[in-house]
Scaffold this motif. Structure first.
Motif, short mmCIF file in Angstrom:
data_model
loop_
_atom_site.label_atom_id
_atom_site.label_comp_id
_atom_site.label_asym_id
_atom_site.label_seq_id
_atom_site.Cartn_x
_atom_site.Cartn_y
_atom_site.Cartn_z
N ALA A 1 -18.70 14.18 -26.54
CA ALA A 1 -17.96 13.48 -25.49
C ALA A 1 -18.85 12.46 -24.80
N ILE A 2 -18.36 11.22 -24.72
CA ILE A 2 -19.11 10.17 -24.05
C ILE A 2 -18.35 9.61 -22.85
N ALA A 3 -17.05 9.87 -22.77
CA ALA A 3 -16.25 9.33 -21.66
C ALA A 3 -15.04 10.22 -21.42
N LYS A 4 -14.59 10.23 -20.16
CA LYS A 4 -13.38 10.95 -19.78
C LYS A 4 -12.37 9.94 -19.23
N ILE A 5 -11.16 9.98 -19.78
CA ILE A 5 -10.10 9.06 -19.38
C ILE A 5 -9.01 9.89 -18.69
N THR A 6 -8.69 9.56 -17.46
CA THR A 6 -7.63 10.24 -16.72
C THR A 6 -6.42 9.33 -16.62
N LEU A 7 -5.28 9.83 -17.12
CA LEU A 7 -4.02 9.08 -17.03
C LEU A 7 -3.26 9.52 -15.80
N SER A 8 -2.37 8.67 -15.33
CA SER A 8 -1.54 8.99 -14.16
C SER A 8 -0.11 8.55 -14.43
N ALA A 9 0.84 9.47 -14.21
CA ALA A 9 2.25 9.17 -14.45
C ALA A 9 2.85 8.42 -13.25
#
Length: 414
Positions: free
Chosen positions: A149-157
């Protein structure tokens, strides 16, 4: 008038009442066959078409709702983002969602973009849902490089709405993008002589970066009381992500050598140049005389003390060192030996630097083979040091020396 009596009238036969109990057969009426009219047929056709069209529209709407519902899942949103992520890095652009990390004015680049490119270059990229992601409206996905893992992506509805009565569809946006392997930043110290110019990665370093700290170089510790030598001052370059390219030049625009120890750069005084022949001869003669004195190979009283003192400043550090060596009991333990002819081999004079009109430094190295009288063993006395000379009473005197190798010694030798 007839004399027929009433009773003589003809009588009707009395009906048999049993006949009333039997059903009488009825004549069936023949119905005329009716043919449907053209109008009725048209109505039926139109009605059927309306039902078919309505059913088709309903099924089409249901299908569109199901497709919209499926496409509104976060897995499709992260798939589209992942494609954009790879395209952005291929174009050397910072992917959407990542906040640019401003670098120092001495690094003309985006630190986060450079770190992302370095972390993904030549690796296989993929993504997966984070194991700790439970919020359906803000799911978290990990971007992997070779499985790490190199990055964390958080989505938002957002823009959530219900269709078909029971299906909830929504749009997605990037809430945050976090790079996990951001390199640490370091501050760099550059010690340069007063009057010199300093550049970092080709960018001039102004006086705004001076810390106010000053010090004398080690080589000049014993010379500053005899001549006016400029001190070195510290420049502090903050928050660099990688080792910079440092350049130090003197007032004449010549490069000044420096040493590096981790994040600290320390300049030498003066720029390296070709040493004049007379100064080369003088410096080499003084260095060889000092070497002969330390191995008891000078003639004269007190092991040649006065011979070597003519090249030293009276009451200086090395003058005191010479007198201490000549009068100590240690000098008597020097092993008897003979020297070859010539006495010195592999002589080299280099790295001449003019500090001021009355001061210069030079590196001198040579070997002095010593044949021990008792054993016949050959001992190689190796010298490799940087010498500092100052003009004192119209002649050059040695005021300091720093060993360039561990074999050199400014004290007595066997």
């Amino acid at each position: 008038m007839s004399d027929r009596r009433y009773d003589d009238r003809p009588r009707r036969p009395r009906p048999d009442y049993d006949d009333y109990d039997r059903p009488r057969p009825r004549k069936k009426k023949r119905k005329a066959k009716m043919k449907p009219s053209f109008y009725f047929l048209c109505v039926c056709v139109v009605y059927t078409l309306i039902l078919l069209i309505g059913a088709g529209l309903f099924l089409g709407y249901a299908d569109r709702c199901l497709n919209r519902f499926e496409k509104s899942q976060s897995s499709y949103a992260i798939e589209d983002y992942f494609k954009e992520f790879k395209e952005s890095l291929a174009n050397k652009e910072l992917p959407k969602g990542f906040v640019s990390e401003e670098s120092s004015k001495f690094e003309d680049s985006d630190l986060k973009l450079e770190a992302l490119i370095a972390a993904t270059d030549g690796k296989t990229l993929s993504y997966e849902k984070d194991a700790q992601s439970y919020d359906t409206e803000e799911p978290i996905y990990d971007i992997l490089a070779d499985g790490e893992a190199i990055a964390k992506i958080t989505l938002s509805a957002y823009n959530s709405k219900t269709v078909f009565g029971i299906l909830t569809i929504m749009d997605w946006k990037i809430k945050s993008a976090e790079f996990l392997n951001m390199p640490s930043l370091a501050d760099y110290s550059i010690w340069a002589p007063e009057g010199c110019s300093v550049t970092v990665n080709g960018i001039p370093v102004s006086s705004d970066y001076l810390t106010g700290e000053k010090k004398d170089l080690e080589l000049f510790a014993n010379a500053k009381e005899y001549i006016d030598i400029p001190s070195v001052q510290e420049y502090k370059i903050p928050a660099l992500s990688k080792e910079p390219e440092v350049s130090i030049t003197d007032e004449n625009g010549k490069n000044v050598d420096f040493t590096q120890d981790g994040t600290t750069y320390e300049a030498a005084f003066g720029s390296e140049s070709e040493i004049p022949d007379d100064m080369k001869e003088t410096a080499l003669n003084i260095a060889e005389t000092w070497s002969l004195f330390n191995t008891v190979d000078l003639s004269g009283p007190s092991y040649g003390l006065e011979t070597v003192r003519q090249y030293l400043i009276p009451d200086s550090y090395y003058d005191g060192l010479a007198k201490q060596w000549a009068t100590s009991v240690d000098i008597t333990f020097t092993s008897p030996h003979t020297l070859e002819d010539p006495k010195f081999k592999n002589v080299e004079v280099s790295q001449y630097r003019r500090i001021t009109d009355d001061c210069f430094s030079v590196r001198i190295s040579f070997d002095k083979p010593m044949h021990l009288t008792r054993t016949g063993e050959i001992v190689m006395d190796h010298t490799d040091s940087e010498y500092l000379f100052v003009r004192y009473e119209a002649s050059w005197r040695m005021v300091d020396m720093i060993a360039a190798t561990n074999n050199a010694d400014d004290g007595g030798e066997e």
